[in-house]
Design a protein around this motif. Structure first.
Motif, short mmCIF file in Angstrom:
data_model
loop_
_atom_site.label_atom_id
_atom_site.label_comp_id
_atom_site.label_asym_id
_atom_site.label_seq_id
_atom_site.Cartn_x
_atom_site.Cartn_y
_atom_site.Cartn_z
N ALA A 117 40.93 51.16 57.47
CA ALA A 117 41.74 52.21 58.08
C ALA A 117 42.47 51.69 59.31
CB ALA A 117 40.87 53.40 58.46
N ALA A 118 41.78 50.89 60.13
CA ALA A 118 42.39 50.35 61.35
C ALA A 118 43.47 49.33 61.01
CB ALA A 118 41.33 49.72 62.24
N LEU A 119 43.20 48.48 60.01
CA LEU A 119 44.20 47.48 59.63
C LEU A 119 45.40 48.14 58.98
CD1 LEU A 119 44.99 44.56 59.57
CD2 LEU A 119 43.70 44.27 57.44
N THR A 120 45.16 49.13 58.12
CA THR A 120 46.27 49.87 57.52
C THR A 120 47.12 50.53 58.59
OG1 THR A 120 45.01 50.33 55.49
CG2 THR A 120 46.89 51.75 55.95
N THR A 121 46.46 51.16 59.56
CA THR A 121 47.16 51.80 60.67
C THR A 121 48.02 50.81 61.43
OG1 THR A 121 45.45 53.49 60.95
CG2 THR A 121 46.88 53.06 62.84
N SER A 122 47.44 49.65 61.75
CA SER A 122 48.15 48.64 62.53
C SER A 122 49.41 48.17 61.82
CB SER A 122 47.24 47.45 62.81
OG SER A 122 46.09 47.84 63.52
N VAL A 123 49.27 47.84 60.53
CA VAL A 123 50.41 47.32 59.78
C VAL A 123 51.44 48.43 59.54
CG1 VAL A 123 51.15 46.18 57.64
CG2 VAL A 123 48.96 45.57 58.69
N LEU A 124 50.97 49.63 59.20
CA LEU A 124 51.88 50.73 58.93
C LEU A 124 52.68 51.12 60.18
CD1 LEU A 124 53.01 52.83 57.02
CD2 LEU A 124 50.96 54.22 57.40
N ASP A 125 51.99 51.27 61.31
CA ASP A 125 52.69 51.60 62.55
C ASP A 125 53.70 50.51 62.90
OD1 ASP A 125 51.13 53.85 62.67
OD2 ASP A 125 49.98 53.25 64.46
N HIS A 126 53.31 49.27 62.72
CA HIS A 126 54.20 48.13 63.03
C HIS A 126 55.47 48.20 62.19
CE1 HIS A 126 55.06 43.82 64.05
NE2 HIS A 126 55.68 43.88 62.87
N GLU A 127 55.31 48.39 60.89
CA GLU A 127 56.48 48.39 60.02
C GLU A 127 57.37 49.61 60.27
OE1 GLU A 127 57.15 45.74 58.65
OE2 GLU A 127 55.18 44.80 58.72
N ILE A 128 56.76 50.76 60.51
CA ILE A 128 57.57 51.94 60.81
C ILE A 128 58.32 51.77 62.12
CG2 ILE A 128 57.36 54.37 61.53
CD1 ILE A 128 55.62 54.84 59.13
N CYS A 129 57.73 51.03 63.06
CA CYS A 129 58.43 50.77 64.31
C CYS A 129 59.69 49.94 64.09
CB CYS A 129 57.51 50.09 65.31
SG CYS A 129 56.47 51.24 66.22
#
Length: 214
Positions: free
Chosen positions: A137-149
């Motif tokens: 969940a934390a890794l998914t969040t990190s990558v997803l937030d990064h790409e959406i940014c």
């Protein structure tokens, strides 16, 4: 093109609501915590007084290697939520395939589209691999937030920098190694430095606010 819709996503000038459609392949549904984290993050940076909605949907798996071109073809086949009226839409694809570079966990490939390599993220999270025990969940969040940014225009990709902090050697990323927008966030080899979800630094937040964000 990537970053072109940054102001539309951040501000309420043209669109007052944001709809995020997450489509995932079998076995790679995003953890509920990751979806909750995404909602909190978007609400913290986007001016959308009519609300931010996130919906998830399973689509058939491909088991294939993934490139931006292949991701675009999958999006064309299955995406159903598009920008309409005063609601702007973002598309997230979570695939069961690997990136052909064998180093990337995700990428943004259109002005409102991102792709996460679900199998890679799963393989590099938990108690094995190089992540030091970071949860899926934390890794998914990190990558997803990064790409959406990247869709939100970071770094200097539609949201102009207010202070020089773009890591030119690594494309549109932040020079701050602790920032969510550091280039290593989306790479396997950079994972050893992260055991929790990184956040945007003050420079990146300033860029978003200057382009209509909260």
């Amino acid at each position: 093109s990537l970053g072109k819709s940054a102001n539309d996503l951040l501000s309420d000038t043209k669109y007052t609501a944001l709809n995020v459609q997450i489509q995932y392949m079998p076995g790679y549904a995003p953890d509920s915590q990751a979806v909750s984290n995404l909602s909190a993050f978007l609400n913290s940076v986007c001016n959308k007084p009519a609300g931010i909605m996130i919906n998830t949907m399973e689509i058939p798996g491909s088991g294939d290697s993934i490139t931006p071109l292949k991701a675009a073809l999958i999006e064309k086949k299955y995406r159903t939520a598009y920008t309409s009226g005063t609601t702007i839409s973002v598309y997230v694809l979570i695939t069961d395939g690997y990136d052909t570079s064998v180093t990337t966990l995700g990428f943004a490939f259109r002005n409102t589209s991102v792709c996460l390599l679900g199998k890679d993220i799963s393989d590099h999270s938990g108690n094995t691999g190089s992540t030091g025990g970071i949860t899926r969940a934390a890794l998914t969040t990190s990558v997803l937030d990064h790409e959406i940014c990247h869709l939100l225009g970071l770094v200097d990709l539609g949201s102009p920098v207010q202070t020089a902090h773009r890591d030119v050697a690594h494309g549109f990323h932040c020079t701050n190694t602790s920032c969510l927008m550091h280039y290593a966030i989306e790479l396997h080899k950079g994972l050893g430095a992260y055991t929790k979800i990184p956040v945007l630094d003050s420079n990146c937040l300033h860029d978003l606010r200057a382009n209509g964000g909260r």
